[in-house]
Design an enzyme around this catalytic site. Structure first.
Site, PDB file in Angstrom:
ATOM      1  N   LYS A 118       0.864  -1.186   0.000  1.00  0.00           N
ATOM      2  CA  LYS A 118       0.000   0.000   0.000  1.00  0.00           C
ATOM      3  C   LYS A 118       0.898   1.233   0.000  1.00  0.00           C
ATOM      4  CE  LYS A 118      -3.914   2.017   2.594  1.00  0.00           C
ATOM      5  NZ  LYS A 118      -4.795   1.869   3.762  1.00  0.00           N
TER       6      LYS A 118
ATOM      7  N   SER B 272      -9.905   2.074   2.747  1.00  0.00           N
ATOM      8  CA  SER B 272      -8.963   2.808   1.929  1.00  0.00           C
ATOM      9  C   SER B 272      -7.953   1.931   1.192  1.00  0.00           C
ATOM     10  CB  SER B 272      -8.185   3.802   2.797  1.00  0.00           C
ATOM     11  OG  SER B 272      -7.353   3.123   3.716  1.00  0.00           O
TER      12      SER B 272
ATOM     13  N   SER C 116     -10.203  -0.328   6.908  1.00  0.00           N
ATOM     14  CA  SER C 116      -9.594  -0.233   5.577  1.00  0.00           C
ATOM     15  C   SER C 116      -8.896  -1.473   5.048  1.00  0.00           C
ATOM     16  CB  SER C 116      -8.620   0.935   5.541  1.00  0.00           C
ATOM     17  OG  SER C 116      -9.333   2.112   5.341  1.00  0.00           O
TER      18      SER C 116
HETATM   19  N1  GLN Z   1     -13.342   4.523   6.099  1.00  0.00           N
HETATM   20  C1  GLN Z   1     -12.747   4.950   7.330  1.00  0.00           C
HETATM   21  C2  GLN Z   1     -12.293   6.382   7.212  1.00  0.00           C
HETATM   22  O1  GLN Z   1     -12.497   6.969   6.179  1.00  0.00           O
HETATM   23  C3  GLN Z   1     -11.616   4.049   7.718  1.00  0.00           C
HETATM   24  C4  GLN Z   1     -10.393   4.287   6.914  1.00  0.00           C
HETATM   25  C5  GLN Z   1      -9.243   3.435   7.353  1.00  0.00           C
HETATM   26  O2  GLN Z   1      -9.411   2.415   8.005  1.00  0.00           O
HETATM   27  N2  GLN Z   1      -8.049   3.893   7.018  1.00  0.00           N
HETATM   28  O3  GLN Z   1     -11.723   6.932   8.124  1.00  0.00           O
END
Ligand code: GLN
Length: 485
Positions: free
Chosen positions: A76, A151, A175
């Site tokens: 990532k 994400s 995410s």
């Molecule tokens: N969707 C959540 C957010 O936008 C979690 C994102 C994540 O786990 N990095 O914060």
């Protein structure tokens, strides 16, 4: 070899039936062919990849190889990697080349793994659909009109499309698990503190945790063996004995007590997801498990609590992007304040700005007690709910996300609707527990459904075993999206 698991790849490499260079070339060719459509990778660096493969082949020839030597993976783009562009999917870091390796990246290197590229993601890991990336959205290999989740959407799409056998991801509120569910792959968010955050660009430090994303639980366990471990450079890294995360893969499930939180099966859950999850639970019962109802009463508050705490931490973490030290700087500006303002206005996207503003607000004098302190108190209650539930059961199960992958653009104008994607995953981060998502079926449009498994602290080896036994009995994790077959 693109449908082989890590165990088979490892055996083929050890027996010299294939070289690491050949394997890397095969994956790079697929990336060349499919990435223009899927957009799972922000950066590839074929020369560097082939150099790493050469080194791995030398280790294999010299007899100094480990089980992961020569195996390709994708990182990532939140992980710093020495000599590689590391963007966090932000314009702010569009041209940033990291001068060092994140701990996770270094461990994978030491294991002899070969990096195929850096995967797309929501900007600074803020999002649930991969649409906040400065580098454009990622497409879901199961349906190119659908988002892959976020994400870690690039890592998820890369694994689902066989552009990489395994990938790293990070999970602050879901995410790893939510994109794993939406792309039909397997992902693990470990207990907070098990994987070092050093060199992983910080979003909400008390919640961020890296973990493996792969097609199977067995592959996640093997990658986890490389990723986990104490690191003095992360003050929240836990000093524990090394574990073998494959050790419970063969453990039978007879007598396993599965807790089903009644709050996870209530209004808001799509019928297709509920059906697939129910069938998965029936399979677990056939494998000898029993299900009991548990309750997580405070989990209803996990989204509001998270959207106070995560932005608060993000607003502090992202203050370092000021145009002075590294990253983007506005081309034209007046005084220093003007330089900060223009740089940050240009460098950050709308969602990141929204989080910085919320975070600054809840931390400001006069609101701190009402929002930030209050949220911290509820965070404790959420963790206590899990402690009580684990007195009744060995593992908690439920849906990973309330619905399957939605269409690109469907939730872009409604941040709160987007935030609800993580309704079942966020409480796990707030409590610091390990959680997984495994594929358990499809909806009526052939979009994958994920089953979430939540363990007690340091229960990841057992979770992986519970997932593996299901994967021995089912083949959801082996399905290949038609568009990339
Ligand atoms: N969707 C959540 C957010 O936008 C979690 C994102 C994540 O786990 N990095 O914060």
């Amino acid at each position: 070899m693109i449908n082989e698991g890590l165990k088979q790849l490892s055996a083929a490499l050890a027996a010299r039936r294939i070289s690491s260079e050949e394997l890397a070339r095969e994956y790079l060719a697929r990336i060349d062919q499919l990435n223009p459509q899927i957009n799972a990778f922000i950066t590839v660096n074929p020369d560097a990849t082939m150099q790493e493969a050469k080194t791995a082949d030398a280790m294999l020839a010299a007899g100094t190889a480990g089980p992961l030597t020569g195996i390709p993976l994708a990182h990532k783009d939140i992980f710093c990697m020495d000599g590689w562009r590391t963007t966090c999917a932000s314009r702010m870091l569009e041209n940033f080349v990291a001068p060092y390796d994140a701990h996770v990246v270094g461990l994978c290197r030491q294991a002899g793994m070969v990096c195929l590229g850096k995967t797309n993601m929501d900007e600074f890991a803020m999002g649930s659909s991969n649409e906040t990336s400065w580098f454009g959205p990622v497409r879901n290999p199961w349906d190119m009109q659908a988002v892959p989740g976020g994400s870690s959407g690039g890592s998820a799409a890369a694994v689902a499309a066989r552009l990489a056998p395994v990938a790293t991801g990070t999970d602050t509120g879901g995410s790893i698990r939510q994109p794993a569910a939406m792309t039909g792959i397997t992902g693990l968010k470990p207990t907070y503190g098990v994987v070092s955050r050093y060199g992983m660009i910080a979003f909400a430090s008390s919640l961020d945790q890296a973990g493996p994303m792969a097609r199977s639980a067995e592959d996640c366990a093997m990658l986890m063996n490389a990723m986990a471990g104490f690191d003095a450079r992360d003050s929240t890294s836990l000093e524990r004995e090394r574990e073998d995360y494959t050790r419970d893969l063969g453990q039978p499930l007879a007598g396993l007590r599965i807790g089903l939180p009644k709050e996870f099966f209530a209004a808001g859950l799509s019928g297709d997801v509920a059906r697939a999850v129910d069938e998965a639970l029936a399979e677990y019962r056939r494998l000898g498990a029993v299900t009991v109802e548990v309750s997580l009463p405070s989990s209803a508050l996990s989204i509001p609590v998270y959207y106070v705490l995560a932005p608060a931490e993000a607003s502090a973490n992202l203050s370092r992007f000021d145009g002075v030290r590294y990253g983007h700087r506005a081309a034209e500006y007046g005084d220093l304040t003007d330089m900060y303002q223009k740089t940050r206005a240009e460098g950050f996207g709308a969602e990141v700005k929204r989080r910085i503003m919320i975070g600054t607000y809840v931390l400001s004098h006069g609101y701190y007690d009402a929002y930030y302190i209050k949220a911290q108190k509820i965070r404790r209650l959420i963790a206590e709910d899990f402690a009580k539930a684990f007195a009744e059961c060995d593992v908690i199960m439920g849906p990973t996300a309330p619905e399957t992958a939605f269409d690109l653009g469907a939730k872009n104008s409604d941040p709160v609707a987007m935030y609800l994607s993580d309704i079942y995953t966020i409480a796990v981060n707030l409590a610091g527990l390990p959680g997984m998502s495994i594929p358990c079926g499809f909806d009526s449009r052939q979009r994958p459904v994920g089953l979430q498994l939540i363990g007690n602290y340091f229960g990841e080896a057992r979770l992986l075993g519970i997932a593996h036994q299901y994967q021995l009995a089912t083949d959801w994790h082996q399905r290949v999206p038609a568009a990339v077959a």
